[in-house]
Motif scaffolding. Structure first.
Motif, short mmCIF file in Angstrom:
data_model
loop_
_atom_site.label_atom_id
_atom_site.label_comp_id
_atom_site.label_asym_id
_atom_site.label_seq_id
_atom_site.Cartn_x
_atom_site.Cartn_y
_atom_site.Cartn_z
N LEU A 194 1.77 33.33 44.27
CA LEU A 194 1.59 32.07 43.54
C LEU A 194 2.21 32.17 42.16
O LEU A 194 2.00 33.16 41.44
N PRO A 195 2.97 31.16 41.74
CA PRO A 195 3.62 31.22 40.43
C PRO A 195 2.62 31.10 39.29
O PRO A 195 1.48 30.67 39.48
N ALA A 196 3.06 31.47 38.10
CA ALA A 196 2.22 31.33 36.92
C ALA A 196 1.93 29.86 36.63
O ALA A 196 2.73 28.98 36.96
N ALA A 197 0.79 29.60 36.04
CA ALA A 197 0.43 28.22 35.68
C ALA A 197 1.40 27.70 34.63
O ALA A 197 1.63 28.35 33.61
N HIS A 198 1.96 26.53 34.88
CA HIS A 198 2.87 25.89 33.91
C HIS A 198 2.12 24.70 33.32
O HIS A 198 1.69 23.79 34.04
N LEU A 199 1.96 24.70 32.00
CA LEU A 199 1.13 23.72 31.32
C LEU A 199 1.97 22.83 30.42
O LEU A 199 2.67 23.33 29.53
N LEU A 200 1.89 21.53 30.64
CA LEU A 200 2.59 20.55 29.81
C LEU A 200 1.61 20.04 28.77
O LEU A 200 0.52 19.57 29.11
N ALA A 201 1.98 20.13 27.50
CA ALA A 201 1.07 19.78 26.41
C ALA A 201 1.68 18.73 25.50
O ALA A 201 2.89 18.54 25.46
N ALA A 202 0.81 18.05 24.75
CA ALA A 202 1.22 17.07 23.75
C ALA A 202 0.56 17.42 22.43
O ALA A 202 -0.63 17.77 22.40
N MET A 203 1.32 17.31 21.33
CA MET A 203 0.80 17.65 20.01
C MET A 203 1.30 16.65 18.99
O MET A 203 2.46 16.23 19.03
N THR A 204 0.43 16.25 18.06
CA THR A 204 0.83 15.34 17.00
C THR A 204 1.73 16.06 16.01
O THR A 204 1.74 17.29 15.93
N GLY A 205 2.47 15.28 15.22
CA GLY A 205 3.39 15.86 14.25
C GLY A 205 2.72 16.70 13.19
O GLY A 205 3.36 17.57 12.58
N ASP A 206 1.41 16.48 12.94
CA ASP A 206 0.71 17.28 11.94
C ASP A 206 -0.01 18.48 12.55
O ASP A 206 -0.84 19.12 11.91
N GLY A 207 0.31 18.80 13.81
CA GLY A 207 -0.17 20.05 14.40
C GLY A 207 -1.50 20.00 15.12
O GLY A 207 -2.15 21.04 15.30
N ARG A 208 -1.94 18.83 15.60
CA ARG A 208 -3.19 18.72 16.37
C ARG A 208 -2.85 18.54 17.85
O ARG A 208 -2.15 17.62 18.22
N THR A 209 -3.39 19.41 18.68
CA THR A 209 -3.14 19.31 20.12
C THR A 209 -3.90 18.12 20.69
O THR A 209 -5.10 17.96 20.45
N VAL A 210 -3.20 17.29 21.44
CA VAL A 210 -3.80 16.08 22.03
C VAL A 210 -4.40 16.40 23.39
O VAL A 210 -5.57 16.12 23.65
N THR A 211 -3.62 16.98 24.28
CA THR A 211 -4.08 17.28 25.63
C THR A 211 -3.07 18.17 26.31
O THR A 211 -2.01 18.48 25.74
N GLN A 212 -3.39 18.60 27.52
CA GLN A 212 -2.42 19.32 28.34
C GLN A 212 -2.73 19.07 29.81
O GLN A 212 -3.83 18.62 30.16
N LEU A 213 -1.77 19.35 30.65
CA LEU A 213 -1.90 19.09 32.08
C LEU A 213 -1.14 20.16 32.83
O LEU A 213 -0.01 20.50 32.47
N ARG A 214 -1.75 20.71 33.86
CA ARG A 214 -1.07 21.74 34.66
C ARG A 214 -0.07 21.07 35.60
O ARG A 214 -0.41 20.12 36.31
N VAL A 215 1.14 21.58 35.60
CA VAL A 215 2.18 21.06 36.48
C VAL A 215 1.97 21.67 37.86
O VAL A 215 1.83 22.89 38.00
N ALA A 216 1.91 20.83 38.86
CA ALA A 216 1.67 21.30 40.22
C ALA A 216 2.77 22.26 40.66
O ALA A 216 3.94 22.12 40.27
N ASP A 217 2.41 23.25 41.48
CA ASP A 217 3.39 24.18 42.02
C ASP A 217 4.44 23.43 42.83
O ASP A 217 4.16 22.39 43.44
N LYS A 218 5.66 23.95 42.85
CA LYS A 218 6.79 23.38 43.59
C LYS A 218 7.22 22.02 43.06
O LYS A 218 7.78 21.20 43.78
N THR A 219 6.89 21.75 41.80
CA THR A 219 7.38 20.53 41.15
C THR A 219 7.75 20.90 39.72
O THR A 219 7.86 22.06 39.38
N ASN A 220 7.94 19.90 38.84
CA ASN A 220 8.31 20.20 37.46
C ASN A 220 7.62 19.24 36.50
O ASN A 220 6.83 18.38 36.92
N GLU A 221 7.92 19.38 35.21
CA GLU A 221 7.24 18.61 34.17
C GLU A 221 7.45 17.10 34.32
O GLU A 221 6.61 16.32 33.87
N ILE A 222 8.57 16.70 34.90
CA ILE A 222 8.91 15.28 34.98
C ILE A 222 7.80 14.50 35.67
O ILE A 222 7.44 13.39 35.27
#
Length: 339
Positions: free
Chosen positions: A125-153
């Protein structure tokens, strides 16, 4: 996120369903999550380390975190490492990330980028790939795990869908230069997509001297086959290593829906550079300070949720004005429960 964005963290976490069977429940669900989060703020990197922090936490800290009380004196009992492992491995990762993140409404910009938690690779099983969002002042908004066999899109819209992005400039790398993404941001979320215009910038820092030359071309009436495109941009970067004298050159291309009347060249240059915020202030910190790539947490939702707890720790320390996260962790580790 409607109705919960402005609530305290404890109240937001109550929205999450407890994934445990009722007969297995001894410790309050929210208390277990808060104990785990506090331990990570204090520098815990594994379930065992979180369990040690929990076992050694003073009574006043456990009381603040809502730990179970027993006996006539109401002595607080800390959840064990096994209980913490079970809860963190089972809790809904998307819900935990959304409910513990910062609200981006009214922010100047939000950067989107992905990162693999390399140590989470489990056999084939591949490593967990996590897509995240962060505000310009450095606060993390959220993240989402990208399903295996797919990509961030495939996760881009789902990552940002819960939030009000009206007037927020969203930046992302070339992978997300997708027609569907632009339509989603501009037409559904009323957001704006980033870029740059004509300007020369020079600066010295991080052991290098850098010059950036930016050119922008209005493309509104050129029939460009890309929705909402207003300007096309080329950024030429020249960098000189002050120690070795080595010179490097990089050309970056971008598109934006911001017209020349909506943002000055200086403003657009700042937005283009804001994409680096998430790499420097989130992914780099999780790797160097929390040793995320070395973590051996691999099963269930553990990799996702531990990354979310690290995001929460970074947000919490920055909110407490700790500019250096490592120093903030050392401070928190000396004051159990104060965070």
């Amino acid at each position: 996120m409607d109705g919960v964005a402005g609530l305290p963290l404890v109240e937001r976490l109550r929205v999450l369903p407890d994934p445990r069977r009722r007969r297995e429940v001894r410790h309050p669900f929210v208390a277990v999550l808060l104990v785990a989060a506090s331990a990570v703020v204090a520098g815990a990197r594994s379930y065992a380390a979180i369990g040690q922090w929990s076992a050694n936490a003073p009574q006043h800290a456990l009381a603040r975190l809502g730990a179970r009380g027993v006996g006539a004196l109401g002595v607080r009992v800390a959840p064990s490492a096994a209980t913490i492992r079970r809860v963190v491995g089972l809790v809904c990762p998307g819900g935990l990330a959304d409910l513990t993140g910062a609200d981006p409404a009214g922010s100047d910009s939000v950067a989107v980028d992905g990162k693999a938690a390399r140590g989470s690779r489990n056999g084939e099983l591949p490593a967990a790939h996590l897509l995240a969002a962060m505000t310009g002042d450095g606060r993390t908004v959220t993240q989402l795990r990208v399903a295996d066999k797919t990509n961030e899109i495939t996760c881009f819209a789902a990552l940002l869908a819960p939030y009000d992005l009206t007037g927020v400039t969203v930046t992302a790398d070339a992978l997300h230069t997708q027609r569907a993404h632009v339509r989603f941001l501009v037409e559904e979320k009323k957001a704006q997509k980033d870029v740059t215009a004509r300007r020369y910038d020079r600066e010295i820092g991080h052991g290098r001297r850098e010059t950036r030359a930016t050119r922008a071309l209005t493309v509104t009436d050129l029939g460009l086959d890309f929705p909402h495109a207003a300007q096309a941009v080329r950024i030429l970067r020249h960098r000189t290593d002050l120690k070795t004298g080595m010179v490097s050159r990089q050309t970056v291309y971008a598109i934006t829906d911001l017209t020349s009347h909506q943002a000055s060249p200086q403003r657009l240059g700042q937005l283009a550079r804001s994409q680096w915020t998430i790499e420097n202030r989130l992914h780099f910190v999780r790797d160097t300070t929390f040793a995320e790539d070395a973590s051996k947490i691999r099963t269930g939702h553990g990799p996702d949720n531990m990354a979310t707890l690290r995001n929460l720790a970074i947000n919490t320390l920055r909110a407490a004005w700790h500019l250096n996260i490592a120093a903030g962790i050392r401070h928190a580790s000396r004051r159990p429960g104060a965070q």
